[in-house]
Design a protein around this motif. Structure first.
Motif, PDB file in Angstrom:
ATOM      1  N   LEU A   1       8.937  -3.059  -9.387  1.00  0.00           N
ATOM      2  CA  LEU A   1       8.533  -1.295 -10.678  1.00  0.00           C
ATOM      3  C   LEU A   1       6.819  -1.382 -10.871  1.00  0.00           C
ATOM      4  CD1 LEU A   1      11.315  -1.729 -12.204  1.00  0.00           C
ATOM      5  CD2 LEU A   1      10.818   1.018 -11.617  1.00  0.00           C
ATOM      6  N   LYS A   2       6.317  -0.583 -10.916  1.00  0.00           N
ATOM      7  CA  LYS A   2       4.931   0.272 -11.141  1.00  0.00           C
ATOM      8  C   LYS A   2       4.883   0.477 -12.559  1.00  0.00           C
ATOM      9  CE  LYS A   2       3.478   0.546  -6.593  1.00  0.00           C
ATOM     10  NZ  LYS A   2       2.557   1.813  -5.103  1.00  0.00           N
ATOM     11  N   PRO A   3       3.435   0.138 -13.242  1.00  0.00           N
ATOM     12  CA  PRO A   3       3.233   0.891 -14.606  1.00  0.00           C
ATOM     13  C   PRO A   3       3.843   2.433 -14.472  1.00  0.00           C
ATOM     14  CG  PRO A   3       1.725  -0.988 -14.552  1.00  0.00           C
ATOM     15  CD  PRO A   3       2.408  -1.351 -12.723  1.00  0.00           C
TER      16      PRO A   3
ATOM     17  N   VAL B   1       7.890   0.533 -17.474  1.00  0.00           N
ATOM     18  CA  VAL B   1       7.271  -0.803 -16.912  1.00  0.00           C
ATOM     19  C   VAL B   1       5.652  -1.575 -17.321  1.00  0.00           C
ATOM     20  CG1 VAL B   1       6.609  -1.079 -15.040  1.00  0.00           C
ATOM     21  CG2 VAL B   1       8.695   0.154 -14.944  1.00  0.00           C
ATOM     22  N   SER B   2       5.873  -2.212 -17.558  1.00  0.00           N
ATOM     23  CA  SER B   2       4.526  -2.754 -18.654  1.00  0.00           C
ATOM     24  C   SER B   2       4.991  -4.534 -18.769  1.00  0.00           C
ATOM     25  CB  SER B   2       4.726  -2.326 -20.186  1.00  0.00           C
ATOM     26  OG  SER B   2       3.356  -2.545 -21.036  1.00  0.00           O
ATOM     27  N   SER B   3       3.260  -5.244 -18.849  1.00  0.00           N
ATOM     28  CA  SER B   3       3.632  -6.686 -19.169  1.00  0.00           C
ATOM     29  C   SER B   3       3.295  -6.453 -21.022  1.00  0.00           C
ATOM     30  CB  SER B   3       1.875  -7.104 -18.056  1.00  0.00           C
ATOM     31  OG  SER B   3       1.429  -6.059 -18.917  1.00  0.00           O
TER      32      SER B   3
ATOM     33  N   GLY C   1      18.220   1.929 -18.453  1.00  0.00           N
ATOM     34  CA  GLY C   1      17.018   1.888 -18.567  1.00  0.00           C
ATOM     35  C   GLY C   1      16.806   0.583 -19.137  1.00  0.00           C
ATOM     36  N   GLY C   2      15.381   0.192 -19.299  1.00  0.00           N
ATOM     37  CA  GLY C   2      14.894  -0.731 -20.626  1.00  0.00           C
ATOM     38  C   GLY C   2      13.379  -0.758 -20.234  1.00  0.00           C
TER      39      GLY C   2
ATOM     40  N   GLY D   1       6.656  -5.437 -10.780  1.00  0.00           N
ATOM     41  CA  GLY D   1       6.878  -5.758  -9.491  1.00  0.00           C
ATOM     42  C   GLY D   1       8.395  -6.079 -10.380  1.00  0.00           C
ATOM     43  N   GLY D   2       8.847  -5.953 -11.124  1.00  0.00           N
ATOM     44  CA  GLY D   2      10.197  -6.335 -11.773  1.00  0.00           C
ATOM     45  C   GLY D   2      11.025  -5.146 -10.913  1.00  0.00           C
TER      46      GLY D   2
END
Length: 124
Positions: free
Chosen positions: A86-88, A122-124, A9-10, A15-16
């Motif tokens: 991946l999506k938020p 999942v975050s920018s 995890g991380g 999109g990653g």
């Protein structure tokens, strides 16, 4: 000690990709179907994917179909969850479990072992 341990995890941008691993110790993983589950804050735990003991049968939640791929390497006593695009809304703690049922019933079927979980954000 009989246990499942998740890793991989991380924090990743939308999109990653991430690859989660679920490794068994003290027992033979190939004897079980293995399910991946996730739980986001304030939400109920939900089934994500399942793979049969032989690896010949898989199930996916509609929300992850086409983006996630489950696989296993019984020689390494490990099941993987490759997560792409991946999506938020994929943000959650991800757990694996040894399922005492066919994958068609993995969500509600009895579980023998659970891992401790691994956080995916999942975050920018």
């Amino acid at each position: 000690q009989l246990q499942l341990v998740e890793s991989g995890g991380g924090l990743v941008q939308p999109g990653g990709s991430l690859r989660l691993s679920c490794t068994a110790s003290g027992f033979t993983l190939g004897s079980y179907a293995i399910g991946w589950f996730r739980q986001a804050p304030g939400k109920e735990r939900e089934g994500v994917s399942c793979i049969s003991g032989s690896g010949g049968s898989t199930n996916y939640a509609d929300s992850v179909k086409g983006r996630f791929t489950i696989s296993r390497d019984n020689a390494k006593n490990t099941v993987y969850l490759q997560m792409n695009s991946l999506k938020p809304e994929d943000t959650a703690v991800y757990y694996c479990a040894a399922v005492l049922a066919y994958c068609s019933a993995y969500v509600r079927g009895p579980k023998d072992y659970w891992g401790q979980g691994t956080q995916v954000t999942v975050s920018s």
